[in-house]
Scaffold this motif. Structure first.
Motif, mmCIF file in Angstrom:
data_model
loop_
_atom_site.group_PDB
_atom_site.id
_atom_site.type_symbol
_atom_site.label_atom_id
_atom_site.label_comp_id
_atom_site.label_asym_id
_atom_site.label_seq_id
_atom_site.Cartn_x
_atom_site.Cartn_y
_atom_site.Cartn_z
ATOM 1 N N GLY A 338 0.803 -1.217 0.000
ATOM 2 C CA GLY A 338 0.000 0.000 0.000
ATOM 3 C C GLY A 338 0.833 1.262 0.000
ATOM 4 N N ASP A 339 0.152 2.401 -0.188
ATOM 5 C CA ASP A 339 0.822 3.679 -0.366
ATOM 6 C C ASP A 339 1.452 4.227 0.916
ATOM 7 N N LYS A 340 1.061 3.682 2.068
ATOM 8 C CA LYS A 340 1.596 4.190 3.327
ATOM 9 C C LYS A 340 2.998 3.657 3.632
ATOM 10 N N VAL A 341 3.451 2.713 2.855
ATOM 11 C CA VAL A 341 4.773 2.111 3.072
ATOM 12 C C VAL A 341 5.739 2.620 2.006
ATOM 13 N N ASN A 342 6.892 3.118 2.436
ATOM 14 C CA ASN A 342 7.940 3.561 1.517
ATOM 15 C C ASN A 342 8.802 2.346 1.163
ATOM 16 N N TYR A 349 8.506 -2.936 6.272
ATOM 17 C CA TYR A 349 7.204 -3.271 5.689
ATOM 18 C C TYR A 349 6.034 -2.991 6.636
ATOM 19 N N HIS A 350 6.326 -2.355 7.762
ATOM 20 C CA HIS A 350 5.324 -1.960 8.761
ATOM 21 C C HIS A 350 4.576 -3.197 9.293
ATOM 22 N N THR A 351 3.437 -3.004 9.901
ATOM 23 C CA THR A 351 2.715 -4.129 10.522
ATOM 24 C C THR A 351 1.332 -4.341 9.919
ATOM 25 N N TYR A 352 1.087 -3.745 8.741
ATOM 26 C CA TYR A 352 -0.249 -3.878 8.147
ATOM 27 C C TYR A 352 -0.571 -5.323 7.785
#
Length: 681
Positions: A338-342, A349-352
């Motif tokens: 998704g767009d929220k991850v650079n 990769y964040h926790t989504y």
């Protein structure tokens, strides 16, 4: 039977004889524990049984010549038993007793007798623990250990029994196939054992704990064999010290001590060097799972920006590369995350998608499609006594699944060693993922593995290191004029100049043309600057007369040379002789600041032009040599020619040369010139 064949009998025996009391009984217990299926024959002059096994009274009474024997007897008795075993045609023996050459005095003579008694038998020790074979289940080992049976794994050859034991006790999922504790290396040497281990295709990598290398030529040959066979060697070399106890005459000696020479040897032979046991274990583990890496390019994934930044810092400090992700994998990752991850490398990769097996597997597979040399998941499992690690195990499963799907080289790396428990690490190992404990040591292991891979790629250009020739007789220092003439005969450029008595100095200066340099000529002056024996940039006959007047108390002859201009850089080129490593070439930042800058690289002779070029590129002064911020660079081909000529001189005089110093070798926009030289023959 040859000693090589006897070593194979010792490493993988069909039958084992044990001599002595409690240590011998412990060997019986350890053989049973590791699943030894052959016969065990205790030998004792008084006991009827040991650990329930019948005792034989002597070597002569044994049913057959034993393949392997463990001898835990006093020194004189050990020698007698070794002689009896050799006479019966036994394969090899571990001599557990101490008090031989390591204590000096009579111990040296006793060790010589022990070696003579062994004949063609393989002899490990004395003063050692022995041999542990977890492949075939044989433990000539008088103590507890952490080994377990494996089908394939790494070997460890250690000069310290305690370090060997400690390494077997690791809880990092390293599969250990064989351990050899070398002790004094009286008979069978470290190189012999490595050579024997290379005959076993089940050995995936070999770790070495080295205090002393012994025959450098023999080690060189076996290391190159390992490189050809694709078995990585990793060395933990201990005992750094300077070369000899003598006062060094040359600047080169201050730059190239024993540890620098060992570094040069290992680097040249493609043997990765580490400095502590944890790094040794992690490097061996990575080699076991993935063999040597093809290069230093890595990608990391974590759900933490802090972890990603730390990984990048540690990677860069070890010359590892984290290239940008290729367009295809980057696009797929952006779509998945998704767009929220650079989407970058390193990847946060964040926790989504945390806890979603399919989504995580797809994410990791997309990252692995970058096809870098290694792909790492940065993950520390929580404490299982206080926390629920289910989500973390999902991430591990997803990463392993992605690795199987893509065939990429993979590793799970914990920031702290305890962040990856042994049970989880063993699961990863089974799945073909390298479980790496501790981020810093993991990055060190990656760099070491990539260095081995780079050495394999240039194997056909690697020259073996030769055992040094003895240089006998009293050494003498040549004066600067004689040294320069000797080097000039081999093609080293030297300044236009003359050696003259004091009264002729002005006439020589007039003939050469001003400005000039005037130096005292004496074999008793090694460092002229410190002695006040050199006067630079003299622009007239009067200045030359004044200089000669001041030099008269140092020598009755002077060297008058043309002063050099337009200097790009000052380089030192030296050769020193080491009794173990032979002739070593050192190149570095030269001039009066040699010891202060300590910017040098050391290579063992013989060397290639590419070796010299690579050594120069590694120096901090390389940008100065190449040209920096608009300043013109130096004549690199002329510099390489001169260094090759110096190396050629050294090789030609290999039986006589003690040390050689050209400092400085001035690098000019066109050409080079050696303005000072020292040779000791």
């Amino acid at each position: 039977m040859s000693r090589r064949a006897n070593l194979q009998r010792l490493l993988a025996p069909r039958h084992v004889a044990v001599f002595g009391g409690r240590p011998a009984a412990e060997v019986v217990r350890q053989c049973r524990r590791v699943g030894f299926e052959g016969e065990i024959w205790p030998v004792h002059p008084r006991h009827d049984s040991v650990e329930g096994l019948r005792c034989w009274r002597s070597v002569a009474d044994l049913p057959a010549p034993p393949d392997a024997s463990f001898i835990a007897l006093p020194r004189e008795a050990s020698i007698e038993v070794v002689a009896a075993l050799a006479q019966r045609g036994a394969g090899g023996a571990v001599c557990h007793a101490s008090g031989f050459a390591e204590v000096g005095g009579e111990g040296v003579a006793l060790q010589a007798r022990l070696v003579q008694a062994a004949g063609e038998m393989a002899l490990i020790g004395p003063n050692c623990y022995g041999v542990l074979n977890c492949l075939d289940g044989a433990a000539l080992w008088p103590d507890q250990h952490g080994g377990r049976r494996v089908a394939r794994g790494v070997a460890i050859v250690a000069q310290s029994g305690d370090i060997a034991i400690n390494l077997t006790m690791q809880r990092r999922a390293l599969p250990i196939a064989c351990v050899v504790s070398m002790g004094n290396q009286a008979g069978t040497r470290l190189a012999d054992v490595v050579d024997g281990l290379l005959d076993d295709s089940r050995i995936t990598a070999i770790g070495l704990h080295i205090e002393g290398l012994g025959d450098v030529g023999a080690f060189s040959r076996v290391a190159l064999r390992a490189l050809e066979q694709g078995v990585g060697l990793v060395a933990m070399k201990c005992g750094s010290s300077s070369v000899g106890a003598q006062i060094a005459l040359s600047h080169t000696s201050s730059l190239a001590g024993a540890d620098a020479l060992c570094d040069a040897l290992l680097r040249r032979l493609g043997v990765a060097r580490v400095h502590e046991p944890a790094a040794l274990v992690e490097t061996l583990k990575l080699l076991h799972v993935h063999d040597a890496l093809a290069g230093p390019r890595i990608a990391t994934a974590s759900c933490s920006g802090g972890q990603a930044t730390l990984a990048a810092d540690l990677a860069e400090a070890r010359a590892l590369r984290m290239p940008p992700l290729p367009e295809g994998p980057r696009t797929r990752l952006q779509s998945l995350l998704g767009d929220k991850v650079n989407v970058t490398n390193p990847l946060d990769y964040h926790t989504y998608i945390w806890g979603d097996l399919a989504a995580q597997a797809a994410c990791f597979a997309a990252l692995m499609e970058s096809r870098f040399d290694l792909h790492c998941l940065l993950l520390d499992l929580p404490r299982d006594d206080r926390c629920d690690p289910a989500g973390w195990h999902t991430a591990l499963d997803a990463f392993a699944q992605a690795g199987r799907r893509t065939g990429a080289a993979t590793a799970v790396v914990s920031s702290l060693p305890e962040g990856l428990p042994e049970a989880a690490a063993l699961r990863l190992l089974e799945a073909g993922v390298a479980p790496m404990h501790g981020l810093a040591h993991a990055m060190e292991a990656v760099a070491a593995s990539a260095a081995i891979g780079a050495a394999r790629a240039r194997r056909d250009r690697l020259l073996p290191v030769e055992s040094p020739l003895p240089a006998e007789g009293e050494a003498r220092l040549l004066d600067e004029w004689t040294s320069k003439q000797a080097l000039a005969a081999f093609g080293v450029p030297v300044p236009r100049g003359e050696s003259a008595v004091l009264a002729e100095a002005v006439d020589c200066a007039d003939a050469i043309g001003y400005p000039v340099v005037v130096k005292a000529v004496s074999a008793d002056i090694a460092h002229k600057t410190e002695a006040g024996a050199v006067h630079l940039n003299l622009k007239s006959a009067d200045e030359v007369r004044n200089a000669v007047r001041r030099l008269g108390g140092l020598s009755d002859r002077v060297l008058v040379e043309a002063m050099q201009a337009d200097v790009v850089a000052e380089v030192i080129v030296g050769v020193q002789r080491d009794p173990q490593f032979g002739l070593a070439l050192t190149v570095g930042a030269g001039g009066v600041l040699v010891e202060l800058l300590q910017d040098a690289a050391t290579l063992l002779l013989p060397v290639t032009r590419d070796d010299i070029r690579a050594a120069l590129r590694a120096l901090r002064i390389w940008p100065l040599l190449e040209g920096h911020r608009g300043r013109p660079g130096g004549d690199m081909e002329a510099l390489l020619d001169a260094i090759e000529a110096i190396a050629s001189f050294a090789r030609h005089h290999a039986d006589r040369l003690r040390e050689l110093d050209v400092n400085p070798l001035l690098v000019l926009p066109r050409g080079v010139v050696a303005v000072d030289a020292l040779i000791r023959m």
